[in-house]
Structure formats: C-alpha cells, structure tokens
Design an enzyme around this catalytic site. Structure first.
Site, PDB file in Angstrom:
ATOM      1  N   SER A   1     -40.095 -13.412  25.774  1.00  0.00           N
ATOM      2  CA  SER A   1     -41.441 -13.297  26.340  1.00  0.00           C
ATOM      3  C   SER A   1     -41.733 -11.847  26.753  1.00  0.00           C
ATOM      4  O   SER A   1     -40.809 -11.055  26.977  1.00  0.00           O
ATOM      5  CB  SER A   1     -41.555 -14.221  27.557  1.00  0.00           C
ATOM      6  OG  SER A   1     -40.579 -13.851  28.511  1.00  0.00           O
TER       7      SER A   1
ATOM      8  N   CYS B   1     -43.881 -17.645  17.955  1.00  0.00           N
ATOM      9  CA  CYS B   1     -44.552 -16.399  18.355  1.00  0.00           C
ATOM     10  C   CYS B   1     -45.624 -16.007  17.352  1.00  0.00           C
ATOM     11  O   CYS B   1     -46.454 -15.167  17.635  1.00  0.00           O
ATOM     12  CB  CYS B   1     -43.541 -15.276  18.493  1.00  0.00           C
ATOM     13  SG  CYS B   1     -42.805 -14.869  16.913  1.00  0.00           S
TER      14      CYS B   1
ATOM     15  N   GLU C   1     -50.295 -16.502  27.143  1.00  0.00           N
ATOM     16  CA  GLU C   1     -49.638 -17.161  26.007  1.00  0.00           C
ATOM     17  C   GLU C   1     -49.226 -18.554  26.497  1.00  0.00           C
ATOM     18  O   GLU C   1     -48.362 -18.669  27.374  1.00  0.00           O
ATOM     19  CB  GLU C   1     -48.387 -16.368  25.584  1.00  0.00           C
ATOM     20  CG  GLU C   1     -47.669 -17.012  24.421  1.00  0.00           C
ATOM     21  CD  GLU C   1     -46.348 -16.331  24.062  1.00  0.00           C
ATOM     22  OE1 GLU C   1     -45.607 -15.929  24.979  1.00  0.00           O
ATOM     23  OE2 GLU C   1     -46.065 -16.211  22.858  1.00  0.00           O
TER      24      GLU C   1
HETATM   25  P1  NAD Z   1     -37.585 -15.710  27.549  1.00  0.00           P
HETATM   26  O1  NAD Z   1     -38.125 -14.337  27.658  1.00  0.00           O
HETATM   27  O2  NAD Z   1     -37.710 -16.619  28.718  1.00  0.00           O
HETATM   28  O3  NAD Z   1     -35.997 -15.662  27.211  1.00  0.00           O
HETATM   29  C1  NAD Z   1     -35.493 -14.856  26.163  1.00  0.00           C
HETATM   30  C2  NAD Z   1     -34.066 -14.458  26.527  1.00  0.00           C
HETATM   31  O4  NAD Z   1     -34.086 -13.653  27.709  1.00  0.00           O
HETATM   32  C3  NAD Z   1     -33.148 -15.636  26.803  1.00  0.00           C
HETATM   33  O5  NAD Z   1     -31.896 -15.378  26.196  1.00  0.00           O
HETATM   34  C4  NAD Z   1     -33.057 -15.680  28.323  1.00  0.00           C
HETATM   35  O6  NAD Z   1     -31.796 -16.128  28.787  1.00  0.00           O
HETATM   36  C5  NAD Z   1     -33.268 -14.224  28.727  1.00  0.00           C
HETATM   37  N1  NAD Z   1     -34.011 -14.078  29.983  1.00  0.00           N
HETATM   38  C6  NAD Z   1     -34.934 -14.935  30.515  1.00  0.00           C
HETATM   39  N2  NAD Z   1     -35.427 -14.437  31.663  1.00  0.00           N
HETATM   40  C7  NAD Z   1     -34.819 -13.249  31.873  1.00  0.00           C
HETATM   41  C8  NAD Z   1     -34.913 -12.255  32.898  1.00  0.00           C
HETATM   42  N3  NAD Z   1     -35.743 -12.403  33.928  1.00  0.00           N
HETATM   43  N4  NAD Z   1     -34.139 -11.167  32.786  1.00  0.00           N
HETATM   44  C9  NAD Z   1     -33.289 -10.999  31.749  1.00  0.00           C
HETATM   45  N5  NAD Z   1     -33.162 -11.905  30.745  1.00  0.00           N
HETATM   46  C10 NAD Z   1     -33.917 -13.022  30.804  1.00  0.00           C
HETATM   47  O7  NAD Z   1     -38.238 -16.354  26.233  1.00  0.00           O
HETATM   48  P2  NAD Z   1     -38.154 -17.851  25.726  1.00  0.00           P
HETATM   49  O8  NAD Z   1     -38.955 -18.716  26.625  1.00  0.00           O
HETATM   50  O9  NAD Z   1     -36.742 -18.210  25.452  1.00  0.00           O
HETATM   51  O10 NAD Z   1     -38.878 -17.703  24.303  1.00  0.00           O
HETATM   52  C11 NAD Z   1     -40.267 -17.811  24.129  1.00  0.00           C
HETATM   53  C12 NAD Z   1     -40.924 -16.452  24.137  1.00  0.00           C
HETATM   54  O11 NAD Z   1     -40.363 -15.639  23.102  1.00  0.00           O
HETATM   55  C13 NAD Z   1     -42.409 -16.514  23.826  1.00  0.00           C
HETATM   56  O12 NAD Z   1     -43.068 -15.609  24.661  1.00  0.00           O
HETATM   57  C14 NAD Z   1     -42.505 -16.086  22.369  1.00  0.00           C
HETATM   58  O13 NAD Z   1     -43.739 -15.526  21.982  1.00  0.00           O
HETATM   59  C15 NAD Z   1     -41.414 -15.068  22.320  1.00  0.00           C
HETATM   60  N6  NAD Z   1     -40.967 -14.848  20.954  1.00  0.00           N
HETATM   61  C16 NAD Z   1     -41.313 -13.671  20.357  1.00  0.00           C
HETATM   62  C17 NAD Z   1     -40.944 -13.443  19.045  1.00  0.00           C
HETATM   63  C18 NAD Z   1     -41.304 -12.162  18.359  1.00  0.00           C
HETATM   64  O14 NAD Z   1     -40.766 -11.909  17.307  1.00  0.00           O
HETATM   65  N7  NAD Z   1     -42.169 -11.334  18.919  1.00  0.00           N
HETATM   66  C19 NAD Z   1     -40.194 -14.399  18.343  1.00  0.00           C
HETATM   67  C20 NAD Z   1     -39.840 -15.576  19.003  1.00  0.00           C
HETATM   68  C21 NAD Z   1     -40.225 -15.786  20.317  1.00  0.00           C
END
Ligand code: NAD
Length: 492
Positions: A224, A279, A377
C-alpha cells in the site's frame, strides 16, 4: 494448530506462530505464522551474506539451468500452488492459475539472463584503448510483498534478482504466507544452492528490521502507498537501493464512440475480478458525454449474473476478501457514500452474515474528488461511475489523482487513444485493454504515489535495479610507449 515455517538455508525452520492465517472463505484460522525476533533476523541476514559470496560469482549457465528447471517445476506444481493461494487468499482457482502464469512469465524472462546481462564493448575509443561494461549483483535483496499476489509478486522480484546473482530474503505477507515457502522448496529442488533464496516471515517489525539492517543492499517492496512511502524513505536513509510500489486508483475512460457492450464487459471483469483486490483493478469508470445511463444498465445486467462464493467452487466468479476487518472497511465505504451525494446502484454488502469474508459487487454512481469512496483505494468489489462532459475533463480528473498506476481508454478513435496515452500522468495505459499489466519483457510501474524510487519492477528495469554497473577502460601499451603525462586523459 499448524505453524508455517520460515525457509532458510534450504530448509524449513520451525518457530512458534503468533499471527493468524485465515481461510477467508470460511472465516476459520487455519495456521499461525511466526514473527521473528531481531536475533533470528540477524542470523538470516548473516547467512544470506555468506551465500551471496559464491552465488554472486556463479556462472551464467548454472543460473540459467536452475531457472529452467524451476520453471518446469512451477508448471508441474501449478495445481498445488493454486490451491495454496486459494486457501489463504480466497481468489478463485482460475484466478490463482492466472497469477501463476504471469509469475511464470517472469521466470521465463529471467531464463534469458545471458542475453539480458550482456555488457557493451567499444574498441579503440582512443589510440590503443578499449572500453567495456559489465553488471554485477548488488548482493542481498529483501523482497517484501503484499497479500494480493502471493505467488506472482514474489516471482516478479525473485526470478530477476536470482538471475542477476543476488541472494533473496523474501518477507511475504503474513496473511497468505504458505505459497512463498513452497516456492523456496521448489527452488531448492531445482538445484538452487542452500541459502540463496530464503523466506523470513513476520509483520511490520520484520520489515522495519530489514530496512535498517546493514546486511541488506536493496529493497524491492510492493504494497500500500503509506507503507511504500515509509519503506522508501527508511531504506534510502539507511543507504539502500529501494523500489517501492504502492497502491492505486485506476480510471477507465469510456468515450461516446465506444462499443458499450465491450466497455461493460471490461469494466465488470477489471472491477470485480479477484474481488477488486488487484492493484490494476479498475475502480472508476469515467463516462464521457451522455453514455452513463446506457452503460450503467449494461454493467448492472452483468453484475446481476455474477456468483460470489468460495474460490475453490468453479461456479464462483469471485471469492471473499482477505480479512473480516477489510470486509468491514469496504462495507463502510459503500454505506457512507450517499452522504457524499453518491447513488448506490448495486449494494453487495448484505453477505455479512456469512462466516466467510464475502462482499458482493457494489456499484456507485456519481463518485467525485472529495468523496472518501473516490479519494481512497477501497481494494474491494466496488466500482464507481464518474460522469464528465468532455474528454479533456476525463484527463484532468485522472491527472489530478494522486495515484498513477494504471488507466485505460475505450474508444474506436485511434487519434483520441494516442493522445490519451501521451497526456495522462500514469505509468501503464490500456487502449481497449482494461488491465494493462506489461508482459515480462517490459517493466511494471506506476507514477506519482504508486511508485517511490525510479526503477520499475521486473523486465529490463528489474535487471538494472538488481545490478551495479562497472565500466572498464583498458590499454595494453608497448614498453616503448613509456612516458610521463600529468594531463587529464583525452580521447583526441
Ligand atoms: P501492505 O502495505 O499492508 O503490506 C505489504 C507488506 O508490508 C506486507 O509484507 C506487510 O507485512 C508489510 N507491512 C504492512 N504494514 C507495514 C508497516 N507499517 N511497516 C512496514 N511494513 C509493513 O499491503 P497489502 O494490504 O498486503 O496489499 C495491498 C496493497 O498493495 C494495495 O494497496 C495494493 O494496491 C498494493 N499493491 C500494489 C501493487 C503494485 O504493483 N503497485 C501490486 C500489488 C499490490
């Protein structure tokens, strides 16, 4: 209760699980995943650095052979991997196979590493002087991935990072961590030396430890936007190379000349596929001129035929969302939309009595900047319709949006489509293609708040990100050419 092991040094490493993993279709906890302490993280990084010394100088043919074998193993184990993905993520088996196929593409691209790692050579740039360039691995890469593609995103990163001679520490999402471990086992079976690919589970605390760790050279992150920004800023502050891909709000523009049946099909496929947890999902359909009412009619006809159910049931068009909390968040966006002057045309929020985390398809008419359901989003099966009068207003709306991952235009007018592709401030553009995820020989990446850092992921930019360039200037003088010259080296 099953605890999902880390995968380190070519072996499963068991630890007590503390974070629950659900089957989103039933709402049941199926396993626990560990969150490691700093001593364990240190040990994993130390062992990764040791493995990097020999893997970084392994021959290109050794790496190619391993990747070819790995590709074959992924094909042979596709059903098993798809089942793992569906069990923990909730997406349909067909969709899980789709993500595996797109991940496989990246392994195939990486198999061409001998071609992609070719350097340049210029002979006689000055008298008796030749110049050549080569690319060396950066070292140890931390690959941090989101829940929504538990196989594809790890493969985007790992295939290319391994091909370029790096050691990978994959920190998968704690929501669906099992697929990553299976990928590790298959890489070992393919012949990858122990310790070259590792899976370190955990949560934000694990990520933060990796971001600050001296033993990590580069960070590939997908997740995210707030976390991507944090990962980028922290990683850079600790001297690392970082690419951090964030969230999205993807608009699909429909011009008045478009075939409305094709546009409606595209909006439904790209809006509701995988319960909108992509995404590159379309979340806003921008209707230009007076086509909104007939297009909404066609979209609702299609929505009303969709089946929402467990991902393992072949009759389901899409499955549950990832957690109960996420489901409740999505429902809140739909229920509060009317306060922003938005009409709820289809309300799929009534499935809450189900123990699984289901939300049916929702359609909102009249979404606009300033409304939460437009600005945020949502990452669920919620499609918004934004009505504008002109093409120029559609472009202004897209360019004012803080995200810039993907966008699409539906039209029969080639000139309008070409103009659109030049005018929008978005990284990936579809012309009559609603989900324009580039094939693996191009690179994937958005603009604005959808990507922090300059390098797009996978493809040629992936190879660039995972390597450091060297340029060698050489001269083999004759002894008779000996001379003292304190001037700056010249080529002429
Ligand atoms: P997220 O950001 O919550 O988590 C992603 C990763 O970061 C996980 O491994 C999680 O353990 C870690 N994480 C979570 N919070 C954190 C923090 N505060 N500090 C450090 N690390 C942390 O995302 P999600 O909910 O797993 O995935 C969905 C999001 O990913 C959506 O926003 C989507 O749009 C995005 N996404 C983007 C793409 C792209 O290519 N741009 C592709 C897939 C998903």
């Amino acid at each position: 209760m099953q605890s999902i092991p880390h995968y380190v040094g070519g072996q499963s490493v068991h630890a007590t699980g503390v974070s629950p993993v659900y089957n989103p279709a039933t709402g049941e906890v199926t396993a626990q995943v560990p969150v490691p302490d700093i001593a364990f993280i240190d040990e994993v990084v130390t062992r990764a650095r040791e493995a990097a010394r020999s893997w970084g100088v392994s021959t290109l043919s050794v790496r190619t052979n391993i990747l070819f074998t790995f590709r074959q193993l992924l094909v042979e184990h596709a059903d098993e991997l798809a089942q793992l993905i569906t069990n923990e993520h909730g997406k349909t088996l067909a969709d899980a196979h789709g993500e595996l196929a797109r991940g496989l593409e990246n392994v195939e691209y990486a198999c061409g590493l001998t071609e992609h790692l070719k350097g340049g050579f210029s002979s006689q740039v000055a008298d008796g002087v030749d110049v050549y360039s080569l690319r060396e691995p950066v070292g140890v890469v931390a690959a941090i991935t989101p829940f929504n593609f538990p196989a594809m995103v790890p493969l985007w990163m790992s295939a290319n990072a391994l091909a370029t001679g790096n050691v990978v520490i994959l920190k998968p999402s704690e929501r669906d961590p099992s697929t990553a471990v299976r990928l590790g086992e298959l890489l070992t079976e393919a012949g990858l030396p122990d310790g070259v690919f590792n899976v370190l589970h955990g949560d934000a605390s694990t990520v933060n430890a990796l971001l600050e760790h001296d033993g990590i050279d580069a960070i590939s992150f997908v997740g995210s936007t707030p976390v991507a920004r944090h990962v980028y800023q922290t990683g850079i502050a600790h001297g690392k190379r970082v690419q951090a891909l964030g969230g999205a709000k993807n608009h699909m523009v429909v011009l008045p000349d478009a075939d409305l049946d094709i546009a409606a099909d595209a909006a439904v496929n790209a809006g509701y596929g995988a319960a909108g947890e992509r995404c590159m999902a379309i979340s806003v359909v921008v209707t230009v001129g007076d086509i909104a009412d007939p297009l909404i009619e066609k979209i609702t006809e299609r929505i009303d035929r969709l089946t929402v159910g467990p991902g393992s049931d072949p009759s389901s068009d899409f499955g549950p969302v990832i957690t109960k909390e996420h489901r409740d968040r999505i429902i809140n966006y739909v229920q509060t939309a009317p306060a922003d002057g938005i009409t709820v045309v289809r309300d799929g929020t009534s499935l809450v009595d189900n123990p699984g985390f289901f939300v049916g398809p929702c359609l909102l008419d009249g979404v606009h900047p300033g409304a939460k359901s437009y600005d945020d989003e949502i990452f669920g099966p919620v499609l918004g319709i934004a009505r504008v009068d002109t093409y120029a207003e559609a472009v202004t709306l897209i360019n004012a949006n803080p995200y810039g991952n993907g966008t699409a235009i539906f039209t029969r007018d080639g000139n309008a489509a070409r103009l659109f592709s030049r005018e929008v401030t978005v990284g990936m553009i579809g012309i009559n293609v609603p989900i324009p995820v580039p094939v693996s020989s191009y690179s994937f990446g958005g603009w604005k708040n959808s990507l922090f850092g300059h390098a797009h992921i996978y493809g040629p930019e992936g190879f660039g990100f995972y390597t450091r360039a060297k340029v060698i200037t050489s001269r083999w003088p004759q002894p008779s050419e000996s001379q003292i010259d304190l001037g700056f080296p010249k080529t002429r």
